[in-house]
Design an enzyme around this catalytic site. Sequence first.
Site, mmCIF file in Angstrom:
data_model
loop_
_atom_site.group_PDB
_atom_site.id
_atom_site.type_symbol
_atom_site.label_atom_id
_atom_site.label_comp_id
_atom_site.label_asym_id
_atom_site.label_seq_id
_atom_site.Cartn_x
_atom_site.Cartn_y
_atom_site.Cartn_z
ATOM 1 N N GLY A 42 0.646 -4.942 1.019
ATOM 2 C CA GLY A 42 -0.550 -5.007 0.183
ATOM 3 C C GLY A 42 -0.301 -5.645 -1.173
ATOM 4 C CB ALA B 253 -0.883 -0.028 1.231
ATOM 5 C CD GLU C 15 -2.049 -7.524 3.112
ATOM 6 O OE1 GLU C 15 -1.856 -6.332 2.769
ATOM 7 O OE2 GLU C 15 -2.464 -7.823 4.244
ATOM 8 C CD GLU D 225 1.765 -5.518 5.775
ATOM 9 O OE1 GLU D 225 2.607 -6.417 6.038
ATOM 10 O OE2 GLU D 225 0.915 -5.622 4.875
HETATM 11 C C1 HXC Z 1 5.072 4.326 -1.405
HETATM 12 C C2 HXC Z 1 6.983 3.347 -2.182
HETATM 13 C C3 HXC Z 1 6.629 2.117 -1.591
HETATM 14 C C4 HXC Z 1 5.392 2.061 -0.886
HETATM 15 C C5 HXC Z 1 8.543 1.858 -2.571
HETATM 16 N N1 HXC Z 1 8.159 3.140 -2.770
HETATM 17 N N2 HXC Z 1 7.617 1.225 -1.847
HETATM 18 N N3 HXC Z 1 6.214 4.436 -2.090
HETATM 19 N N4 HXC Z 1 4.658 3.193 -0.824
HETATM 20 N N5 HXC Z 1 4.932 0.942 -0.338
HETATM 21 C C6 HXC Z 1 8.900 4.180 -3.506
HETATM 22 C C7 HXC Z 1 10.105 4.694 -2.732
HETATM 23 O O1 HXC Z 1 9.704 5.666 -1.801
HETATM 24 C C8 HXC Z 1 10.931 5.248 -3.857
HETATM 25 O O2 HXC Z 1 10.406 6.497 -4.248
HETATM 26 C C9 HXC Z 1 10.692 4.291 -4.996
HETATM 27 O O3 HXC Z 1 9.454 3.627 -4.697
HETATM 28 C C10 HXC Z 1 11.767 3.231 -5.146
HETATM 29 O O4 HXC Z 1 11.922 2.591 -3.887
HETATM 30 P P1 HXC Z 1 13.342 2.420 -3.143
HETATM 31 O O5 HXC Z 1 13.064 2.176 -1.727
HETATM 32 O O6 HXC Z 1 14.259 3.534 -3.517
HETATM 33 O O7 HXC Z 1 13.875 1.088 -3.859
HETATM 34 P P2 HXC Z 1 14.837 -0.017 -3.245
HETATM 35 O O8 HXC Z 1 15.945 0.623 -2.458
HETATM 36 O O9 HXC Z 1 15.206 -0.919 -4.379
HETATM 37 O O10 HXC Z 1 13.947 -0.837 -2.202
HETATM 38 C C11 HXC Z 1 12.827 -1.574 -2.667
HETATM 39 C C12 HXC Z 1 11.935 -1.979 -1.452
HETATM 40 C C13 HXC Z 1 11.607 -0.728 -0.621
HETATM 41 C C14 HXC Z 1 12.667 -3.016 -0.607
HETATM 42 C C15 HXC Z 1 10.673 -2.634 -2.037
HETATM 43 O O11 HXC Z 1 11.090 0.270 -1.486
HETATM 44 C C16 HXC Z 1 10.605 -0.968 0.455
HETATM 45 O O12 HXC Z 1 10.917 -1.521 1.516
HETATM 46 N N6 HXC Z 1 9.376 -0.475 0.245
HETATM 47 C C17 HXC Z 1 8.320 -0.521 1.247
HETATM 48 C C18 HXC Z 1 7.781 -1.928 1.409
HETATM 49 C C19 HXC Z 1 6.697 -1.980 2.474
HETATM 50 O O13 HXC Z 1 6.949 -1.649 3.645
HETATM 51 N N7 HXC Z 1 5.497 -2.367 2.089
HETATM 52 C C20 HXC Z 1 4.354 -2.470 2.995
HETATM 53 C C21 HXC Z 1 3.580 -1.199 3.002
HETATM 54 S S1 HXC Z 1 2.272 -1.216 4.165
HETATM 55 P P3 HXC Z 1 11.311 7.834 -4.246
HETATM 56 O O14 HXC Z 1 10.335 8.895 -4.632
HETATM 57 O O15 HXC Z 1 11.874 7.950 -2.892
HETATM 58 O O16 HXC Z 1 12.341 7.535 -5.287
HETATM 59 C C22 HXC Z 1 1.046 -2.113 3.438
HETATM 60 C C23 HXC Z 1 -0.207 -2.245 4.235
HETATM 61 C C24 HXC Z 1 -1.266 -3.019 3.530
HETATM 62 O O17 HXC Z 1 1.164 -2.582 2.351
HETATM 63 C C25 HXC Z 1 -2.561 -3.066 4.284
HETATM 64 C C26 HXC Z 1 -3.496 -1.945 3.957
HETATM 65 C C27 HXC Z 1 -4.908 -2.156 4.438
#
Ligand code: HXC
Length: 260
Positions: free
Chosen positions: A111, A66, A114, A134
């Site tokens: 997400g 998400a 999911e 998360e």
């Molecule tokens: C918003 C995101 C994002 C996310 C990545 N980006 N994941 N933006 N939401 N979930 C963006 C980064 O901010 C960045 O933008 C660009 O995508 C590239 O990501 P990087 O981090 O620079 O890439 P990398 O170093 O290769 O790392 C990849 C990654 C990392 C390991 C996937 O991005 C990461 O850990 N992302 C978050 C994963 C996460 O925590 N997901 C769960 C979310 S909570 P910029 O603009 O900075 O270049 C969830 C809840 C669901 O999903 C339930 C809801 C009801």
Amino acid sequence: MSYETILVETRGPVTLITLNRPKSLNALNSSVCEDLIKAFAAFEADPDQRCAIVTGSGEKAFAAGADIKEMADKPAAAFFSEDFFSRWTSHVVKATRKPWIAAVNGFALGGGCELAMMADFIIASENAKFGQPEVKLGIAPGMGGSQRLTRAIGKAKAMEMCLTGRMMDAHEAERSGLVARVVPLADLLDETLKTAEAIAAMPPLAAIGCKELVNAAFETTLDQGLLFERRVFQVLTATEDKAEGMGAFIEKRAGVFKGK
Ligand code: HXC
């Protein structure tokens, strides 16, 4: 139909939906949610479309979760009053009787994992990575991760993944029963399309029946599930496609199915 955050095309009887926010690794925001609901409704309503695929644009991610930037400042009351992302269960998972496949290319986190697990099954590329990170953000899975992952891979691995946020690679995911098949990234779309085309060539009512039956295994007791299975089997024997399928076998020719 126009979409902001996804690309939708038809390849014969297969609808191909591509999450298209590559700069944010296809993070799932409210627009993606609305677009997917619209795309699935169109797929379900079109009698010529028989199987769908959801994949991510780019080679790096299916969806990295998400959209954290959208969630960061959102008040708790808004998550609650909107029943955040709940419409995917009602409008995509439950409303879609036809089969669909997640073609996971790269990260499927939070997400993203999911959403992939909402599909009828997952085909993953060799670089795919699955996780429910998360916990690291001070939240917990909110779109089915704790429930569907546990049903798919069992308590030990699901609990470990939810508590540590660690990622599982494609081969571990296949060994654990999360994904149906792993293929090289370069072949992911072709292989998934071939699988979708094979499903699309099946008698459509039988395909819907199979999907309902396998899903029922997660919802019912064995006795209820077996009864439901017999009833679906018996109902399908009344279809024109059953007569065609059995006739085609006996006459040693390919069946032509109408969904009747
Ligand atoms: C918003 C995101 C994002 C996310 C990545 N980006 N994941 N933006 N939401 N979930 C963006 C980064 O901010 C960045 O933008 C660009 O995508 C590239 O990501 P990087 O981090 O620079 O890439 P990398 O170093 O290769 O790392 C990849 C990654 C990392 C390991 C996937 O991005 C990461 O850990 N992302 C978050 C994963 C996460 O925590 N997901 C769960 C979310 S909570 P910029 O603009 O900075 O270049 C969830 C809840 C669901 O999903 C339930 C809801 C009801």
